[in-house]
Design an enzyme around this catalytic site. Structure first.
Site, PDB file in Angstrom:
ATOM      1  N   SER A 175       0.826  -1.208   0.000  1.00  0.00           N
ATOM      2  CA  SER A 175       0.000   0.000   0.000  1.00  0.00           C
ATOM      3  C   SER A 175       0.859   1.256   0.000  1.00  0.00           C
ATOM      4  CB  SER A 175      -0.895  -0.015   1.255  1.00  0.00           C
ATOM      5  OG  SER A 175      -1.491   1.251   1.436  1.00  0.00           O
ATOM      6  N   TYR A 188      -2.009  -0.309  10.835  1.00  0.00           N
ATOM      7  CA  TYR A 188      -2.240  -0.919   9.511  1.00  0.00           C
ATOM      8  C   TYR A 188      -1.041  -0.644   8.597  1.00  0.00           C
ATOM      9  CZ  TYR A 188      -3.560  -1.159   4.667  1.00  0.00           C
ATOM     10  OH  TYR A 188      -3.553  -1.430   3.324  1.00  0.00           O
ATOM     11  N   LYS A 207       2.004  -3.223   6.809  1.00  0.00           N
ATOM     12  CA  LYS A 207       2.420  -3.298   5.400  1.00  0.00           C
ATOM     13  C   LYS A 207       3.931  -3.075   5.285  1.00  0.00           C
ATOM     14  CE  LYS A 207      -1.491  -4.260   3.464  1.00  0.00           C
ATOM     15  NZ  LYS A 207      -1.706  -5.582   2.841  1.00  0.00           N
TER      16      LYS A 207
HETATM   17  C1  WQD Z   1      -9.660   9.230   1.135  1.00  0.00           C
HETATM   18  C2  WQD Z   1      -9.833  10.712   1.406  1.00  0.00           C
HETATM   19  C3  WQD Z   1     -10.191  11.307   3.722  1.00  0.00           C
HETATM   20  C4  WQD Z   1     -14.080   9.424   4.156  1.00  0.00           C
HETATM   21  C5  WQD Z   1      -6.931   4.212   2.941  1.00  0.00           C
HETATM   22  C6  WQD Z   1      -5.746   3.406   3.359  1.00  0.00           C
HETATM   23  C7  WQD Z   1      -4.976   2.954   2.145  1.00  0.00           C
HETATM   24  C8  WQD Z   1      -5.907   2.229   1.215  1.00  0.00           C
HETATM   25  C9  WQD Z   1      -7.088   3.113   0.833  1.00  0.00           C
HETATM   26  C10 WQD Z   1      -5.734  -0.113   1.713  1.00  0.00           C
HETATM   27  C11 WQD Z   1      -9.100  11.167   2.671  1.00  0.00           C
HETATM   28  C12 WQD Z   1     -11.401  11.658   2.872  1.00  0.00           C
HETATM   29  C13 WQD Z   1     -12.870   9.855   3.616  1.00  0.00           C
HETATM   30  C14 WQD Z   1     -15.058  10.375   4.556  1.00  0.00           C
HETATM   31  C15 WQD Z   1     -13.594  12.133   3.842  1.00  0.00           C
HETATM   32  N1  WQD Z   1      -6.386   1.051   1.817  1.00  0.00           N
HETATM   33  N2  WQD Z   1     -12.652  11.193   3.467  1.00  0.00           N
HETATM   34  N3  WQD Z   1     -14.773  11.705   4.375  1.00  0.00           N
HETATM   35  O1  WQD Z   1      -7.346   7.076   3.957  1.00  0.00           O
HETATM   36  O2  WQD Z   1      -6.603   7.692   1.584  1.00  0.00           O
HETATM   37  O3  WQD Z   1      -6.481   5.354   2.309  1.00  0.00           O
HETATM   38  O4  WQD Z   1      -7.739   3.480   2.057  1.00  0.00           O
HETATM   39  O5  WQD Z   1      -4.749  -0.371   1.099  1.00  0.00           O
HETATM   40  O6  WQD Z   1      -3.947   2.113   2.573  1.00  0.00           O
HETATM   41  O7  WQD Z   1      -4.913   4.207   4.149  1.00  0.00           O
HETATM   42  O8  WQD Z   1      -8.707   6.381   1.932  1.00  0.00           O
HETATM   43  O9  WQD Z   1     -11.072   6.562   1.292  1.00  0.00           O
HETATM   44  O10 WQD Z   1     -10.458   6.597   3.782  1.00  0.00           O
HETATM   45  O11 WQD Z   1      -9.942   8.571   2.369  1.00  0.00           O
HETATM   46  O12 WQD Z   1     -13.370  13.356   3.705  1.00  0.00           O
HETATM   47  O13 WQD Z   1     -16.175  10.050   5.049  1.00  0.00           O
HETATM   48  O14 WQD Z   1     -11.211  10.991   1.650  1.00  0.00           O
HETATM   49  O15 WQD Z   1      -9.932  12.357   4.645  1.00  0.00           O
HETATM   50  O16 WQD Z   1      -8.565  12.451   2.419  1.00  0.00           O
HETATM   51  P1  WQD Z   1      -7.250   6.735   2.526  1.00  0.00           P
HETATM   52  P2  WQD Z   1     -10.116   6.977   2.381  1.00  0.00           P
END
Ligand code: WQD
Length: 340
Positions: free
Chosen positions: A126, A151, A155
């Protein structure tokens, strides 16, 4: 046909990869303990392929059960290892479960592969391993930084374990580490897709559930970051493009094209999009106005990260082909299917 074991093969990325493997002429075999996936995914895979894919309902951490699968299946050409917990926030609440499952299952898998003489592994890593990068976009040579969550640490540990295992004198396993960015969307058939359990952690399923009326509104976690519009920037890759990268990686391993025992590739589009851009693109793609508010920052969020996808393009010959708009349209089509 070459038999490929897919651990976590009933999961979001796993199920899409199983479909692409079969359609590329491989013989996928699923292993899943259904701790974070649903049996319905097997039906979706069967509906797309027109045939059932064998599934062993075991936990990858159970060495004896895993050994039995290797012996039962016989000539396994390679393994794609997806099986892991992947919710950043949950990992902060349950660190021991994350280390036990994510790190433990990899160690068990490597041990059984060694015993059974299986020499090809694609490992699901990741972009989280980069932590908060100093420069963007990140390349595979970008130094990893302290992870922001247990998490992410699992990785990083798994990558180190793969490298150390490869360095052992009696090692025969060749590995490709794929560092995913943000997988989104669903298969065009809308027969498989993301099935978040409970309240979605990830942005896109939260958006589609809000648009479907299952959630009252989306909360955007902060708009005061040092980014063009103040919201976080990510590299959103369509899940089928991501699945296809695994097919290319498997073939590279089988062809023994790699010069070293472990190769690492970023798998992303190479473009960054902000949360507000994703919301606007979703509204355009779905024709649905999205109800959202700006809320406080989410602890652990990286302000901005997106891939330099040059190495995957030049060495793997892999490039994504799906636009953000089409990725979000596929996510919306899948959500509408679920709502029926
Ligand atoms: C994306 C953006 C949030 C929800 C994670 C893991 C990564 C991978 C993908 C496994 C961020 C914003 C989110 C919400 C929001 N997983 N957001 N409101 O955190 O980039 O990555 O998932 O491999 O390893 O770390 O993904 O979709 O949670 O967030 O504003 O209700 O959307 O702040 O900027 P993230 P995400």
């Amino acid at each position: 046909m070459k038999k490929i074991l897919v651990t976590g093969g009933a999961g979001y990325i796993g199920s899409h990869t199983v479909v692409e493997l079969a359609q590329a002429g491989y013989e996928p075999i699923i292993i899943d303990n259904f701790s974070n996936s649903e049996e319905s995914a097997l039906g979706g895979i069967q509906a797309i392929l027109g045939r059932e894919v064998p599934c062993h309902r075991i936990d990858c951490g159970d060495a004896e059960a895993l050994r039995q699968v290797f012996k039962t299946e016989g000539d396994i050409a390679g393994v794609i290892h997806f099986a892991a917990f992947k919710a950043v926030g949950e990992s902060v609440q349950k660190p021991l479960a994350y280390f036990h499952n994510n790190v433990g299952s990899l160690i068990t898998l490597l041990q059984v592969m060694k015993e059974e003489g299986v020499e090809n592994l694609v490992f699901s890593s990741s972009c989280t391993v980069y932590g908060v990068p100093d420069h963007l976009p990140v390349t595979e040579a970008t130094p990893t930084k302290p992870a922001n969550s247990p998490y992410g640490r699992t990785k990083q540990m798994c990558e180190d374990i793969v490298h150390d295992a490869a360095g052992a004198p009696d090692n025969k396993v060749h590995t490709i580490l794929l560092r995913y960015f943000n997988p989104i969307g669903a298969h065009e058939s809308a027969k498989i897709g993301e099935l978040p359990l409970g309240v979605p952690n990830n942005l896109v399923p939260f958006i589609t559930q809000t648009a479907a009326g299952l959630r009252e509104k989306l909360t955007i976690f902060g708009n005061d970051y040092d980014t063009p519009d103040g919201t976080n920037v990510r590299d959103y890759i369509h899940v089928v493009d991501l699945a296809k990268a695994h097919i290319v990686a498997v073939q590279r391993l089988l062809d023994r094209k790699a010069s070293e025992a472990v190769e690492t590739f970023n798998v992303g589009t190479g473009h960054g999009n902000s949360v507000l851009e994703v919301v606007a693109t979703f509204e355009e793609a779905s024709g649905q106005k999205l109800n959202y508010v700006i809320g406080p920052r989410r602890p652990g969020d990286v302000p901005a990260i997106y891939a330099d996808a040059t190495k995957s393009a030049e060495v793997l010959g892999f490039k994504t082909t799906t636009s953000l708009r089409d990725s979000l349209a596929s996510a919306w089509k899948w959500q509408q299917t679920l709502s029926k």
